[in-house]
Motif scaffolding. Structure first.
Motif, PDB file in Angstrom:
ATOM      1  N   MET A 186       0.839  -1.195   0.000  1.00  0.00           N
ATOM      2  CA  MET A 186       0.000   0.000   0.000  1.00  0.00           C
ATOM      3  C   MET A 186       0.870   1.240   0.000  1.00  0.00           C
ATOM      4  SD  MET A 186      -2.009   0.971   3.516  1.00  0.00           S
ATOM      5  CE  MET A 186      -2.923  -0.496   3.461  1.00  0.00           C
ATOM      6  N   MET A 187       0.227   2.352  -0.340  1.00  0.00           N
ATOM      7  CA  MET A 187       0.978   3.581  -0.558  1.00  0.00           C
ATOM      8  C   MET A 187       0.224   4.730   0.116  1.00  0.00           C
ATOM      9  SD  MET A 187       1.907   4.647  -4.369  1.00  0.00           S
ATOM     10  CE  MET A 187       0.394   5.252  -5.046  1.00  0.00           C
ATOM     11  N   ILE A 188       0.945   5.527   0.908  1.00  0.00           N
ATOM     12  CA  ILE A 188       0.314   6.670   1.577  1.00  0.00           C
ATOM     13  C   ILE A 188       0.712   7.928   0.824  1.00  0.00           C
ATOM     14  CG2 ILE A 188       0.101   7.929   3.758  1.00  0.00           C
ATOM     15  CD1 ILE A 188       1.306   5.349   5.093  1.00  0.00           C
ATOM     16  N   VAL A 189      -0.265   8.613   0.262  1.00  0.00           N
ATOM     17  CA  VAL A 189       0.016   9.861  -0.456  1.00  0.00           C
ATOM     18  C   VAL A 189      -0.224  11.010   0.518  1.00  0.00           C
ATOM     19  CG1 VAL A 189      -0.551  11.282  -2.467  1.00  0.00           C
ATOM     20  CG2 VAL A 189      -0.788   8.780  -2.594  1.00  0.00           C
ATOM     21  N   MET A 190       0.828  11.802   0.766  1.00  0.00           N
ATOM     22  CA  MET A 190       0.708  12.912   1.720  1.00  0.00           C
ATOM     23  C   MET A 190       0.092  14.127   1.028  1.00  0.00           C
ATOM     24  SD  MET A 190       1.905  11.458   4.402  1.00  0.00           S
ATOM     25  CE  MET A 190       2.036  12.806   5.599  1.00  0.00           C
ATOM     26  N   ARG A 191      -0.484  15.008   1.821  1.00  0.00           N
ATOM     27  CA  ARG A 191      -1.006  16.267   1.257  1.00  0.00           C
ATOM     28  C   ARG A 191       0.169  17.151   0.824  1.00  0.00           C
ATOM     29  NH1 ARG A 191      -5.699  18.679   4.530  1.00  0.00           N
ATOM     30  NH2 ARG A 191      -4.317  20.461   4.327  1.00  0.00           N
ATOM     31  N   GLU A 192      -0.106  18.051  -0.099  1.00  0.00           N
ATOM     32  CA  GLU A 192       0.957  18.933  -0.585  1.00  0.00           C
ATOM     33  C   GLU A 192       1.594  19.734   0.543  1.00  0.00           C
ATOM     34  OE1 GLU A 192       0.257  21.464  -4.007  1.00  0.00           O
ATOM     35  OE2 GLU A 192      -1.006  19.891  -4.878  1.00  0.00           O
ATOM     36  N   ASP A 193       0.768  20.100   1.567  1.00  0.00           N
ATOM     37  CA  ASP A 193       1.300  20.929   2.651  1.00  0.00           C
ATOM     38  C   ASP A 193       1.729  20.106   3.869  1.00  0.00           C
ATOM     39  OD1 ASP A 193      -1.135  20.098   3.512  1.00  0.00           O
ATOM     40  OD2 ASP A 193      -1.993  22.087   3.865  1.00  0.00           O
ATOM     41  N   GLU A 203       3.793   2.945 -10.015  1.00  0.00           N
ATOM     42  CA  GLU A 203       2.731   3.497  -9.165  1.00  0.00           C
ATOM     43  C   GLU A 203       3.340   4.198  -7.958  1.00  0.00           C
ATOM     44  OE1 GLU A 203       1.163  -0.547  -9.617  1.00  0.00           O
ATOM     45  OE2 GLU A 203      -0.728   0.301  -8.927  1.00  0.00           O
ATOM     46  N   PHE A 204       4.401   3.625  -7.422  1.00  0.00           N
ATOM     47  CA  PHE A 204       5.050   4.207  -6.240  1.00  0.00           C
ATOM     48  C   PHE A 204       5.855   5.451  -6.608  1.00  0.00           C
ATOM     49  CE2 PHE A 204       8.824   4.092  -3.288  1.00  0.00           C
ATOM     50  CZ  PHE A 204       8.163   4.703  -2.241  1.00  0.00           C
ATOM     51  N   ARG A 205       6.597   5.366  -7.706  1.00  0.00           N
ATOM     52  CA  ARG A 205       7.399   6.532  -8.139  1.00  0.00           C
ATOM     53  C   ARG A 205       7.313   6.650  -9.650  1.00  0.00           C
ATOM     54  NH1 ARG A 205      13.464   6.194  -6.658  1.00  0.00           N
ATOM     55  NH2 ARG A 205      12.704   6.314  -4.529  1.00  0.00           N
ATOM     56  N   ASN A 206       6.864   7.804 -10.096  1.00  0.00           N
ATOM     57  CA  ASN A 206       6.633   7.935 -11.539  1.00  0.00           C
ATOM     58  C   ASN A 206       7.756   8.666 -12.260  1.00  0.00           C
ATOM     59  OD1 ASN A 206       5.278   7.395 -13.860  1.00  0.00           O
ATOM     60  ND2 ASN A 206       3.876   9.121 -13.696  1.00  0.00           N
ATOM     61  N   THR A 207       8.832   9.004 -11.522  1.00  0.00           N
ATOM     62  CA  THR A 207       9.958   9.645 -12.207  1.00  0.00           C
ATOM     63  C   THR A 207      11.107   8.639 -12.288  1.00  0.00           C
ATOM     64  OG1 THR A 207      10.589  10.510 -10.045  1.00  0.00           O
ATOM     65  CG2 THR A 207       9.467  12.034 -11.535  1.00  0.00           C
ATOM     66  N   PRO A 208      11.862   8.660 -13.393  1.00  0.00           N
ATOM     67  CA  PRO A 208      12.919   7.654 -13.538  1.00  0.00           C
ATOM     68  C   PRO A 208      14.001   7.805 -12.483  1.00  0.00           C
ATOM     69  CG  PRO A 208      12.956   9.208 -15.391  1.00  0.00           C
ATOM     70  CD  PRO A 208      11.772   9.568 -14.550  1.00  0.00           C
ATOM     71  N   VAL A 222      -4.827   6.883   1.101  1.00  0.00           N
ATOM     72  CA  VAL A 222      -4.096   5.622   1.197  1.00  0.00           C
ATOM     73  C   VAL A 222      -4.580   4.737   0.058  1.00  0.00           C
ATOM     74  CG1 VAL A 222      -3.606   3.614   2.646  1.00  0.00           C
ATOM     75  CG2 VAL A 222      -3.908   5.859   3.705  1.00  0.00           C
ATOM     76  N   LEU A 223      -3.624   4.308  -0.787  1.00  0.00           N
ATOM     77  CA  LEU A 223      -4.017   3.554  -1.982  1.00  0.00           C
ATOM     78  C   LEU A 223      -3.354   2.177  -1.987  1.00  0.00           C
ATOM     79  CD1 LEU A 223      -3.319   6.356  -4.636  1.00  0.00           C
ATOM     80  CD2 LEU A 223      -5.570   5.688  -3.742  1.00  0.00           C
ATOM     81  N   PRO A 224      -4.042   1.177  -2.488  1.00  0.00           N
ATOM     82  CA  PRO A 224      -3.372  -0.119  -2.642  1.00  0.00           C
ATOM     83  C   PRO A 224      -2.460  -0.078  -3.876  1.00  0.00           C
ATOM     84  CG  PRO A 224      -5.626  -0.244  -3.459  1.00  0.00           C
ATOM     85  CD  PRO A 224      -5.439   1.157  -2.952  1.00  0.00           C
ATOM     86  N   ILE A 225      -1.365  -0.829  -3.852  1.00  0.00           N
ATOM     87  CA  ILE A 225      -0.575  -1.012  -5.075  1.00  0.00           C
ATOM     88  C   ILE A 225      -0.903  -2.417  -5.551  1.00  0.00           C
ATOM     89  CG2 ILE A 225       1.731  -1.138  -6.087  1.00  0.00           C
ATOM     90  CD1 ILE A 225       2.717   0.841  -4.066  1.00  0.00           C
ATOM     91  N   VAL A 266       5.324  10.537  -1.051  1.00  0.00           N
ATOM     92  CA  VAL A 266       4.586   9.279  -1.007  1.00  0.00           C
ATOM     93  C   VAL A 266       5.358   8.329  -0.096  1.00  0.00           C
ATOM     94  CG1 VAL A 266       3.855   7.306  -2.410  1.00  0.00           C
ATOM     95  CG2 VAL A 266       3.657   9.614  -3.336  1.00  0.00           C
ATOM     96  N   ILE A 267       4.624   7.600   0.746  1.00  0.00           N
ATOM     97  CA  ILE A 267       5.282   6.599   1.597  1.00  0.00           C
ATOM     98  C   ILE A 267       4.787   5.221   1.166  1.00  0.00           C
ATOM     99  CG2 ILE A 267       5.696   5.791   3.954  1.00  0.00           C
ATOM    100  CD1 ILE A 267       4.838   8.581   4.939  1.00  0.00           C
ATOM    101  N   GLY A 268       5.704   4.400   0.687  1.00  0.00           N
ATOM    102  CA  GLY A 268       5.360   3.013   0.360  1.00  0.00           C
ATOM    103  C   GLY A 268       5.472   2.202   1.635  1.00  0.00           C
ATOM    104  N   VAL A 269       4.544   1.283   1.845  1.00  0.00           N
ATOM    105  CA  VAL A 269       4.555   0.511   3.088  1.00  0.00           C
ATOM    106  C   VAL A 269       4.788  -0.962   2.773  1.00  0.00           C
ATOM    107  CG1 VAL A 269       3.304  -0.021   5.210  1.00  0.00           C
ATOM    108  CG2 VAL A 269       2.852   2.123   4.003  1.00  0.00           C
TER     109      VAL A 269
END
Ligand code: PEP
Ligand code: MN
Length: 338
Positions: free
Chosen positions: A1-8, A75-80, A62-65, A38-41
């Motif tokens: 699962m992945m925790i997406v934090m707020r921008e602030d 999904e966890f990191r979209n930049t190379p 909180v999103l499932p991967i 983003v925090i991957g768990v």
């Protein structure tokens, strides 16, 4: 699962979540993007599912991967991921050119190969000190003496050194003398070895197993990243098929598929794929055209006397010609060497 934090979200809020995960026996892997963190768990599925993470300050969602691998996924990191070692980079438009003999055979042989690699534009030097040979009677490598020679070649040329680790008992020596650790095709699913190199702060070249699927390769990479080392370079080196005209079949489609699924860089080893020196140039050009982040090419001062893989090794003059064509291709594609 992945925790997406707020921008602030604040660093303290991120820290609080990491502590909570730690107390529950799970692990948080932070990826700091330009906009959001983003925090991957990773950890026991049931334990993670039971944590009220959405209630924590700073959490957006909180999103499932869904893929079987998490931390190496797009999904966890979209930049190379860009891996930088000894002043040279690989990934994200930086093309690595790793060259050198299959095995370190002597000081003279390796230094000659290293100077030729450097002169032709290689960005890293390869050479095996511990060799995974199919026959127990074949040359097994010089061991620690080979590592010392590699370190000397690095001093002489400034090229970072890539060498294979086969046994966790040699980890300290390999870390001491080299810059990048290679996990060979035959050890792609040696999970203890993968976990061991996940604990060191060194880039890893992880070669695809002889009969491994792309997802199996990515799950092997996950074993390394899960331990905290996210500097993994994936390597397509040909797979076993019914075709006998080449040593292995280079799976060109693996390159764009890996890039769709993972943020990790992917390089191609045309030498072990082809098994023949005259196929190295066309396969290398094809790999770059398909989007590879680098190449690993075997080169030996005198391939006819090589103690391993002579038939697929270029001599210095051949490597120099191939490297020049590759550099033209790299420029044409709008990428940079190193
Ligand atoms: C090597 O790089 O020399 C090697 C043994 O490669 P692989 O593990 O891909 O066979
Ligand atoms: Mn080899």
């Amino acid at each position: 699962m992945m925790i997406v934090m707020r921008e602030d979200a604040t660093p303290e809020e991120v820290e609080r979540i990491l502590e909570r995960l730690d107390n529950a026996g799970a692990k948080g892997h932070v990826s700091t993007g330009d906009v959001v963190t983003v925090i991957g768990v990773s950890g026991e599925r049931d334990v993670i599912a039971g944590l009220p993470l959405e209630a924590y300050p700073g959490v957006d969602k909180v999103l499932p991967i869904l893929r079987p691998y998490k931390l190496v996924s797009r999904e966890f990191r979209n930049t190379p991921t860009i891996i930088t070692v000894g002043g040279t980079s690989l990934g994200g438009g930086h093309i690595g050119l790793i060259a050198g003999p299959c095995s370190v055979e002597s000081r003279e042989q390796l230094l000659e190969a290293a100077h030729a690699a450097k002169a032709a534009g290689a960005t890293m030097l390869r050479g095996g000190a511990f060799k995974p040979r199919t026959s127990p009677y074949a040359f097994q490598g010089l061991g620690v003496e080979g590592l010392e020679i590699l370190a000397e070649a690095r001093e002489a040329t400034g090229l970072p050194v890539v060498t294979e680790l086969m046994d966790p008992r040699h980890l300290d020596d390999v870390v001491k003398y080299s810059d990048v650790i290679q996990i060979g095709a035959r050890n792609m699913q040696n999970f203890q070895l993968l976990s061991a190199v996940g604990e060191v702060d060194r880039p890893i070249v992880l070669k695809r197993g002889l009969a491994a699927t792309i997802d199996e390769l990515l799950m092997a990479a996950e074993y390394i990243v899960k331990e905290g080392n996210d500097k993994v370079i994936l390597c397509e080196r040909g797979i076993r098929t019914f075709e006998t005209a080449t040593r292995n079949t280079l799976d060109i489609s693996a390159i764009p598929i890996i890039k769709q699924r993972s943020h990790l860089p992917v390089i191609v080893d045309p030498s072990h794929a082809a098994g023949k020196a005259d196929l190295v140039e066309p396969l290398s050009l094809a790999a770059l055209a398909a989007g590879a982040d680098g190449l690993m090419i075997e080169m030996h001062p005198t391939p006819e006397t090589a103690l391993s893989d002579g038939a697929q090794s270029l001599d210095p003059a051949q490597f120099t010609r191939v490297a020049a064509r590759l550099q033209a291709m790299i420029a044409w594609m709008g990428t940079t060497l190193g």
